[in-house]
Design an enzyme around this catalytic site. Structure first.
Site, PDB file in Angstrom:
ATOM      1  N   SER A  51      22.005  41.493  -4.815  1.00 12.50           N
ATOM      2  CA  SER A  51      21.784  41.028  -3.459  1.00 12.50           C
ATOM      3  C   SER A  51      22.515  41.932  -2.462  1.00 12.50           C
ATOM      4  O   SER A  51      22.311  43.137  -2.455  1.00 12.50           O
ATOM      5  CB  SER A  51      22.212  39.563  -3.332  1.00 12.50           C
ATOM      6  N   ALA A  52      23.396  41.361  -1.625  1.00 14.41           N
ATOM      7  CA  ALA A  52      24.134  42.202  -0.681  1.00 14.41           C
ATOM      8  C   ALA A  52      24.975  43.236  -1.419  1.00 14.41           C
ATOM      9  O   ALA A  52      25.188  44.350  -0.917  1.00 14.41           O
ATOM     10  CB  ALA A  52      25.022  41.335   0.210  1.00 14.41           C
ATOM     11  N   ASP A  90      11.059  35.986  -4.913  1.00 14.76           N
ATOM     12  CA  ASP A  90      12.189  36.254  -4.024  1.00 14.76           C
ATOM     13  C   ASP A  90      11.652  36.800  -2.711  1.00 14.76           C
ATOM     14  O   ASP A  90      10.859  37.738  -2.697  1.00 14.76           O
ATOM     15  CB  ASP A  90      13.120  37.268  -4.698  1.00 14.76           C
ATOM     16  N   HIS A 108      15.633  34.070  -5.878  1.00 18.53           N
ATOM     17  CA  HIS A 108      16.805  34.882  -5.605  1.00 18.53           C
ATOM     18  C   HIS A 108      18.019  34.327  -6.351  1.00 18.53           C
ATOM     19  O   HIS A 108      18.362  33.164  -6.216  1.00 18.53           O
ATOM     20  CB  HIS A 108      17.088  34.911  -4.097  1.00 18.53           C
TER      21      HIS A 108
END
Length: 336
Positions: A178-179, A285, A315
């Protein structure tokens, strides 16, 4: 990464999509204060490190400081059998891992990431260095990207014996979810400009799981999954609003793949360095279309891209379905 703690106790199928009026702050149990800080009430269990070889654990862990002033540090994961079977000077690949959380939540000490790194270190038989970077909005981007580079610099020069005794510095991968995958990506863009500055550390590739990118123009998957029960679009927007420098929008180069960064030139350099890039994504996602765009752009420049695409899912699925985690780690194993 998943944000709903209630998902831990109920099936994903039973969740109702949030309404279009969902308050993203209530959704994440956070409060944005007047001084641009967050009050974080999201449940986030932490795990302490342990390097006690007498305990029945497969992977030893410990923390080392990156920057005292910034309160950044590394959590190292070392397969325990390595410490007893390294008579032949066997050196292991190094995976530098960046956790998810939309730049605003969670920690390298979060139990979900600690356990993931344990499994990664044991299965791949690698040393994993999980980075505790500064969070936004208290420290807006590029703080996390800067911390990534400082972590790599520390690893390059550290005299910690877990690194000097067990790591093959010529086999390093930058990884995140993710981030955290976006942090790994931006660190890679910086590294490839001056690879000699990191010697003897040599990056061999990027491992990007559901990387978090944004933009003003909506993608089809963002529209289709606007009210996703795990990661609704309003939460994604809010995270970028809190993470980006004040006064800029999602078309900033810290967020949007195709803005700034001279990516064509940098992708050419990634190709020339022979890096492998694993991009893992799920059709369920809302970020999937931006992940596909990254793959397309890299392939157009001749980068060696391995795509791990799964239909459906959501996600952060790897934190709820063990089989997904195992399959993903096996894909990582193929890169070594």
């Amino acid at each position: 990464m998943p944000y709903l703690t209630r998902l831990q106790t109920m099936s994903i199928q039973t969740l109702q999509p949030p309404s279009t009026t969902t308050d993203p702050y209530q959704f994440l149990k956070i409060q944005h204060n007047h001084n641009d800080t967050l009050t974080r009430n999201l449940e986030d269990p932490h795990t302490l490190p342990s390097s006690d070889t007498t305990l029945p654990i497969s992977v030893l862990t410990k923390d080392i400081t990156i920057n005292n002033s910034n309160q950044t540090w590394l959590r190292l994961f070392l397969p325990k059998n390595t410490t007893f079977s390294n008579k032949n000077n066997k050196f292991l690949p190094l995976i530098v891992f960046f956790h998810g959380g939309g730049f605003i939540l969670l920690s390298a000490a979060s139990t979900r990431f600690h356990n993931f790194c344990v499994e990664m270190a044991e299965t791949v038989e690698a040393v994993v260095a999980s980075v505790e970077y500064r969070l936004a909005p208290e420290h807006r981007l590029p703080a996390a990207y800067d911390d990534a580079m400082e972590a790599l610099s520390l690893i390059r020069t550290s005299e910690d014996e877990w690194l000097t005794k067990y790591v093959d510095y010529s086999k390093c991968f930058l990884m995140g979810n993710s981030a955290g995958a976006s942090i790994a990506y931006h660190a890679g863009l910086r590294v490839v400009e001056n690879v000699k500055d990191l010697e003897p550390l040599k990056i061999q590739g990027l491992i990007l799981h559901q990387p978090f990118f944004g933009g003003i123009q909506r993608t089809e998957s963002e529209v289709r999954l606007e009210n996703d029960p795990v990661f609704p679009l309003c939460v994604s927007d809010m995270m970028w609003e809190l993470a980006l420098p004040i006064g800029v929008d999602r078309d900033h180069e810290y967020s949007n793949l195709i803005v700034g960064n001279d990516i064509d030139e940098k992708f050419e350099k990634i190709k020339d360095q022979g890096w492998k890039v694993l991009v893992s994504m799920n059709g369920g996602d809302l970020l999937v279309d931006r992940n596909k765009e990254l793959v397309k752009l890299m392939k157009e420049k001749g980068v060696d891209v391995v795509v791990d695409y799964q239909e459906g899912g959501f996600h952060g699925i790897e934190f709820f379905e063990a089989s997904i985690t195992k399959n993903f780690i096996l894909r990582v194993l193929e890169l070594n």
